[in-house]
Write a protein that holds these residues in place. Sequence first.
Motif, PDB file in Angstrom:
ATOM      1  N   HIS A  26     -13.652 125.477 -47.379  1.00  0.00           N
ATOM      2  CA  HIS A  26     -13.949 125.188 -45.968  1.00  0.00           C
ATOM      3  C   HIS A  26     -13.175 126.141 -45.070  1.00  0.00           C
ATOM      4  O   HIS A  26     -12.263 126.833 -45.524  1.00  0.00           O
ATOM      5  CB  HIS A  26     -13.572 123.739 -45.632  1.00  0.00           C
ATOM      6  N   ALA A  78      -0.630 119.169 -42.917  1.00  0.00           N
ATOM      7  CA  ALA A  78      -1.338 120.166 -42.103  1.00  0.00           C
ATOM      8  C   ALA A  78      -1.208 119.790 -40.625  1.00  0.00           C
ATOM      9  O   ALA A  78      -1.411 118.636 -40.262  1.00  0.00           O
ATOM     10  CB  ALA A  78      -2.806 120.209 -42.496  1.00  0.00           C
ATOM     11  N   SER A 138       0.657 117.725 -49.072  1.00  0.00           N
ATOM     12  CA  SER A 138       0.813 118.794 -48.064  1.00  0.00           C
ATOM     13  C   SER A 138       0.674 118.185 -46.670  1.00  0.00           C
ATOM     14  O   SER A 138       0.022 117.148 -46.493  1.00  0.00           O
ATOM     15  CB  SER A 138      -0.238 119.889 -48.267  1.00  0.00           C
ATOM     16  N   TYR A 181      -3.043 114.509 -53.108  1.00  0.00           N
ATOM     17  CA  TYR A 181      -3.982 114.758 -54.204  1.00  0.00           C
ATOM     18  C   TYR A 181      -3.422 114.076 -55.450  1.00  0.00           C
ATOM     19  O   TYR A 181      -2.342 114.437 -55.913  1.00  0.00           O
ATOM     20  CB  TYR A 181      -4.104 116.259 -54.467  1.00  0.00           C
ATOM     21  N   GLU A 207       3.215 123.244 -47.385  1.00  0.00           N
ATOM     22  CA  GLU A 207       2.650 123.007 -48.699  1.00  0.00           C
ATOM     23  C   GLU A 207       3.554 122.138 -49.565  1.00  0.00           C
ATOM     24  O   GLU A 207       4.733 121.936 -49.239  1.00  0.00           O
ATOM     25  CB  GLU A 207       2.467 124.378 -49.386  1.00  0.00           C
ATOM     26  N   ASP A 219     -11.063 125.791 -41.276  1.00  0.00           N
ATOM     27  CA  ASP A 219     -10.602 124.746 -40.360  1.00  0.00           C
ATOM     28  C   ASP A 219     -11.349 124.920 -39.037  1.00  0.00           C
ATOM     29  O   ASP A 219     -11.682 126.040 -38.652  1.00  0.00           O
ATOM     30  CB  ASP A 219      -9.079 124.840 -40.167  1.00  0.00           C
ATOM     31  N   LEU A 249       0.446 124.907 -42.390  1.00  0.00           N
ATOM     32  CA  LEU A 249       0.494 124.080 -43.595  1.00  0.00           C
ATOM     33  C   LEU A 249       1.894 124.065 -44.179  1.00  0.00           C
ATOM     34  O   LEU A 249       2.457 125.131 -44.461  1.00  0.00           O
ATOM     35  CB  LEU A 249      -0.438 124.660 -44.661  1.00  0.00           C
ATOM     36  N   VAL A 272      -8.598 123.855 -52.236  1.00  0.00           N
ATOM     37  CA  VAL A 272      -7.480 123.419 -53.077  1.00  0.00           C
ATOM     38  C   VAL A 272      -8.046 123.082 -54.451  1.00  0.00           C
ATOM     39  O   VAL A 272      -9.026 122.345 -54.566  1.00  0.00           O
ATOM     40  CB  VAL A 272      -6.756 122.194 -52.475  1.00  0.00           C
ATOM     41  N   ARG A 310       0.170 115.957 -55.559  1.00  0.00           N
ATOM     42  CA  ARG A 310       0.435 117.098 -54.669  1.00  0.00           C
ATOM     43  C   ARG A 310       0.347 116.594 -53.228  1.00  0.00           C
ATOM     44  O   ARG A 310      -0.622 115.918 -52.869  1.00  0.00           O
ATOM     45  CB  ARG A 310      -0.615 118.188 -54.921  1.00  0.00           C
ATOM     46  N   ARG A 331      -2.580 116.124 -40.378  1.00  0.00           N
ATOM     47  CA  ARG A 331      -3.254 115.492 -41.515  1.00  0.00           C
ATOM     48  C   ARG A 331      -2.319 115.602 -42.714  1.00  0.00           C
ATOM     49  O   ARG A 331      -1.847 116.693 -43.045  1.00  0.00           O
ATOM     50  CB  ARG A 331      -4.599 116.132 -41.820  1.00  0.00           C
ATOM     51  N   HIS A 390     -10.854 128.580 -47.340  1.00  0.00           N
ATOM     52  CA  HIS A 390      -9.841 128.205 -48.317  1.00  0.00           C
ATOM     53  C   HIS A 390     -10.247 126.938 -49.058  1.00  0.00           C
ATOM     54  O   HIS A 390     -11.187 126.251 -48.652  1.00  0.00           O
ATOM     55  CB  HIS A 390      -8.462 128.050 -47.643  1.00  0.00           C
ATOM     56  N   PHE A 437      -2.793 120.910 -37.019  1.00  0.00           N
ATOM     57  CA  PHE A 437      -3.893 121.694 -36.456  1.00  0.00           C
ATOM     58  C   PHE A 437      -3.744 121.825 -34.944  1.00  0.00           C
ATOM     59  O   PHE A 437      -3.645 120.800 -34.248  1.00  0.00           O
ATOM     60  CB  PHE A 437      -5.241 121.008 -36.710  1.00  0.00           C
ATOM     61  N   ASN A 481      -2.008 115.221 -46.523  1.00  0.00           N
ATOM     62  CA  ASN A 481      -2.921 115.208 -47.672  1.00  0.00           C
ATOM     63  C   ASN A 481      -2.202 114.821 -48.950  1.00  0.00           C
ATOM     64  O   ASN A 481      -1.120 115.331 -49.236  1.00  0.00           O
ATOM     65  CB  ASN A 481      -3.490 116.623 -47.897  1.00  0.00           C
ATOM     66  N   LEU A 498      -3.470 125.751 -53.538  1.00  0.00           N
ATOM     67  CA  LEU A 498      -4.169 126.352 -52.390  1.00  0.00           C
ATOM     68  C   LEU A 498      -4.615 127.783 -52.726  1.00  0.00           C
ATOM     69  O   LEU A 498      -3.851 128.553 -53.305  1.00  0.00           O
ATOM     70  CB  LEU A 498      -3.224 126.384 -51.177  1.00  0.00           C
TER      71      LEU A 498
HETATM   72  O1  LIG Z   1      -3.475 120.870 -48.997  1.00  0.00           O
HETATM   73  C1  LIG Z   1      -3.617 122.045 -48.703  1.00  0.00           C
HETATM   74  O2  LIG Z   1      -2.913 122.926 -49.186  1.00  0.00           O
HETATM   75  C2  LIG Z   1      -4.709 122.493 -47.752  1.00  0.00           C
HETATM   76  C3  LIG Z   1      -5.295 121.393 -46.946  1.00  0.00           C
HETATM   77  C4  LIG Z   1      -6.351 121.883 -46.000  1.00  0.00           C
HETATM   78  O3  LIG Z   1      -6.925 122.914 -46.145  1.00  0.00           O
HETATM   79  C5  LIG Z   1      -6.688 121.051 -44.809  1.00  0.00           C
HETATM   80  O4  LIG Z   1      -6.125 119.948 -44.655  1.00  0.00           O
HETATM   81  O5  LIG Z   1      -7.531 121.500 -43.999  1.00  0.00           O
END
Ligand SMILES: O=C(O)CCC(=O)C(=O)O
Length: 396
Positions: A185, A257, A255, A170, A196, A187, A194, A245, A253, A166, A243, A259, A168, A203
């Motif tokens: 949340h 991820a 990042s 922002y 970052e 995961d 991650l 953000v 920003r 994923r 965690h 999983f 991300n 985070l």
């Molecule tokens: O962007 C981040 O630092 C965390 C993202 C996150 O927690 C997630 O994608 O589950």
Amino acid sequence: METCKSIPVIDLQDFPGQSSKLVKACEDWGCFRIINHDKILPFSLMKEMKAVVRSLLDLPQEIKQRNRDVIAGSGYVAPSERNPLYEALGLYDIASSEALDEFCTQLDASPHQRQSFWTGQPKDLGETFVRYAQAIHKLINDIAQKVAEGLGVANFSFEGWPCQFRINKYNFVEESVGSYGVQIHTDSGFLTILQEDENVRGLEVMDKCGTFVAVDPWPGSLIVNLGDAATLWSNGRLHNVKHRVLCKEATIRVSIATFLLGPREDAIEPPSQLVDSEHPRQYKPFTYEEYRKLRLSTKMQAELLAIRRLASTVAQELLVSAWLLDVNKPAPVATVSLSFFSILVLPEPLINSFQQTAKALHIPKSVHQEVEVSSLGSRWLSTHDFQLYGSKCADI
Ligand SMILES: O=C(O)CCC(=O)C(=O)O
Ligand SMILES: [Fe+2]
């Protein structure tokens, strides 16, 4: 002092030397930073990948929309009314070359456009993506295996477990400083790596006392979070870290991820080494897919794990069954169950008695007795039982 707290740092070059430190980090924090992983994933590839994903996120909306879900929630997430600052691209199953190809093709523009989007080098996107996917897939399996070995589970292979990306983004602005980029949340999968943003903070992870601890940029390192599947698989030993953000400054920003989710078809169950008379089995076995659907439809996380404990009541079983059915249920049943169960869950997620709630909702005794009788002796209510129940409620 609380503010001086920081997450543990694990040196990947120092194994088995750091094995007990790794296990402690997983049990106490459910989160750690890794360094010296460059034999598998070099810093240069991390930087290259970041440049590629930034260019992907800059693509026009209509192209990003082509990145469709393969499993629920795995594709493009557009900025929404609820979360206008956030958007994400996603790829389910990074180990599959077909899935990688499809992802690149979906986001591909015409050759002319491609040149300007992909920093002028037409084939960079696919190549970098594939190399990063291979490296991080190897790394995530390696870390998961080290965690398992640290717990005394030798030769456990996570190879066949699917992995998801994923990416991300922002879009933080002045007015959003102090607000959420991503809400608190856990995961859902086993383990997350991650990468970052190398400059932009945001985070935060929750320690076991409930205090949020900032995880600030440290270019070249990676963050690892343990998720719900790790808690289930380890019979409660591994901590699924909460965690979030936060927006700290008005800037973009980004990042990435990755999983490691859960077994493809088998139920998530603890290996025999993690179950004995002193550590009796804590959770009912169920598949990752089942769990993911439940999380999406109930919007519950930690509470959901609690109701999957073996000690859960008939009422909680019923709740889970109802939600499972909810996913593709026809309208009348969905309406009844949704209104009924949201009343059941929202004020007090772990209700003690199904009958009490049924009474409070003026559901005739014959109906709730019948539901309770039909659920006793079997772990799951059948679809038929629930639909019978739903249709009776609808008649009230
Ligand atoms: O962007 C981040 O630092 C965390 C993202 C996150 O927690 C997630 O994608 O589950
Ligand atoms: Fe997360």
